[in-house]
Design an enzyme around this catalytic site. Structure first.
Site, PDB file in Angstrom:
ATOM      1  N   ARG A 179       3.364 -20.424  -0.884  1.00  0.00           N
ATOM      2  CA  ARG A 179       3.761 -21.330   0.197  1.00  0.00           C
ATOM      3  C   ARG A 179       4.572 -20.573   1.241  1.00  0.00           C
ATOM      4  O   ARG A 179       4.400 -20.775   2.449  1.00  0.00           O
ATOM      5  CB  ARG A 179       4.590 -22.490  -0.368  1.00  0.00           C
ATOM      6  CG  ARG A 179       3.823 -23.493  -1.213  1.00  0.00           C
ATOM      7  CD  ARG A 179       3.231 -24.617  -0.396  1.00  0.00           C
ATOM      8  NE  ARG A 179       4.227 -25.341   0.361  1.00  0.00           N
ATOM      9  CZ  ARG A 179       5.057 -26.254  -0.137  1.00  0.00           C
ATOM     10  NH1 ARG A 179       5.028 -26.557  -1.426  1.00  0.00           N
ATOM     11  NH2 ARG A 179       5.920 -26.869   0.639  1.00  0.00           N
ATOM     12  N   CYS A 239      13.655 -25.171   1.739  1.00  0.00           N
ATOM     13  CA  CYS A 239      12.495 -25.326   0.839  1.00  0.00           C
ATOM     14  C   CYS A 239      11.463 -26.166   1.574  1.00  0.00           C
ATOM     15  O   CYS A 239      11.263 -25.996   2.771  1.00  0.00           O
ATOM     16  CB  CYS A 239      12.912 -25.950  -0.493  1.00  0.00           C
ATOM     17  SG  CYS A 239      13.608 -27.608  -0.358  1.00  0.00           S
TER      18      CYS A 239
END
Length: 282
Positions: A179, A239
């Site tokens: 990611r 995040c």
């Protein structure tokens, strides 16, 4: 009370008048993610005396961004209804792969609770050791929780943009390497892949031992150092939506660094067309 407490310690403290135990299990609604219902799981089995903190409800409903901090008044009201009040010692645990007790820890400290700990190993360790569990929901007595907020540990989009130029804070990202690098697309529609330029990647799972307990001391410090984070300098964590960023913030706290959390995280940065995005390794 230490910030990280053991199951043995908690077993000995259960029933203390000022102690409040909280199940903060949360499963973010992401495509392909688990779809269990934490509230139902709590009702089926929880640590005796624990209350359920619904993190899905503890969010700002005036934004499309997920999991943003709610207004102080809303947070205080929810805590009062859970019997969490001024002067309480609060021990948090979860049974989530996202280690969501850390998000509850971050929120409680932001909104004025100071004696807050996380149960090392969570509910899984408690059950594995054969410790008692309860079912159903306890009758709760409301307690006063003062409406207050200290946002010095919270970062917003404008502050993160300014940090690109100043470099005043090291940025560390809790997402997976795929990611972070952009190799894997973001699961949220309309959100680009990649990471904040200049940030480092420290997947939150690396902060834990194989048995689910937290790494501590030199073993924990080594994980931050390995990705180029100097814990003697300011740190801000990020995040996907501010949940696992809180895990990194708690890890830094255990090492004496009061890291800030970028609340909007990549769900905000990645969807904003005015922000630069980087791909590849850090």
């Amino acid at each position: 009370m230490d910030a990280l407490v053991t199951t043995e310690w908690l077993a000995g403290e259960l029933g203390a008048g000022d102690l409040r135990v909280v199940d903060a299990t949360y499963l973010p609604a992401l495509p392909g993610g688990p779809n269990d219902d934490p509230a139902t799981d709590y009702a089926a089995a929880h640590i005796p005396g624990a209350v359920f903190m619904d993190l899905a409800d503890l969010a700002d409903t005036n934004t499309d961004l997920p999991s943003m901090l709610p207004p102080p008044e809303k947070f205080a009201s929810r805590m009062q209804s859970l019997g969490l009040g001024d002067g309480s010692r609060i021990v948090l645990y979860d049974n989530s792969l996202y280690r969501t007790a850390a998000r509850a820890w971050f929120m409680l400290r932001t909104f004025g609770a100071h004696d807050v700990a996380i149960l090392d190993g969570g509910f899984a360790k408690w059950q594995k050791e054969g410790r008692p569990v309860a079912a159903g929901r306890d009758q709760l007595r409301h307690r006063h929780f003062t409406v207050w907020a200290d946002r010095s540990g919270v970062r917003d989009l404008n502050q993160m943009k300014a940090n690109l130029d100043s470099g005043a804070e090291q940025v560390v990202d809790a997402r997976s390497p795929a990611r972070f690098s952009g190799e894997e697309p973001d699961p949220r529609p309309g959100t680009e892949a990649g990471h904040i330029p200049g940030s480092k990647n420290l997947p939150y799972g690396t902060l834990f031992n194989d048995d689910g307990t937290w790494k501590t001391g030199e073993a924990l410090k080594a994980e931050f150092v390995a990705v180029g984070i100097d814990l003697a300098k300011p740190v801000v964590t990020t995040c996907g939506s501010g949940i696992t960023a809180s895990v990194l913030a708690f890890g830094a706290h255990l090492l004496g660094n009061e890291a800030a959390v970028y609340d909007g995280s990549w769900s905000e940065w990645g969807a904003d067309r005015s922000t630069p995005k980087a791909t590849g390794a850090a």
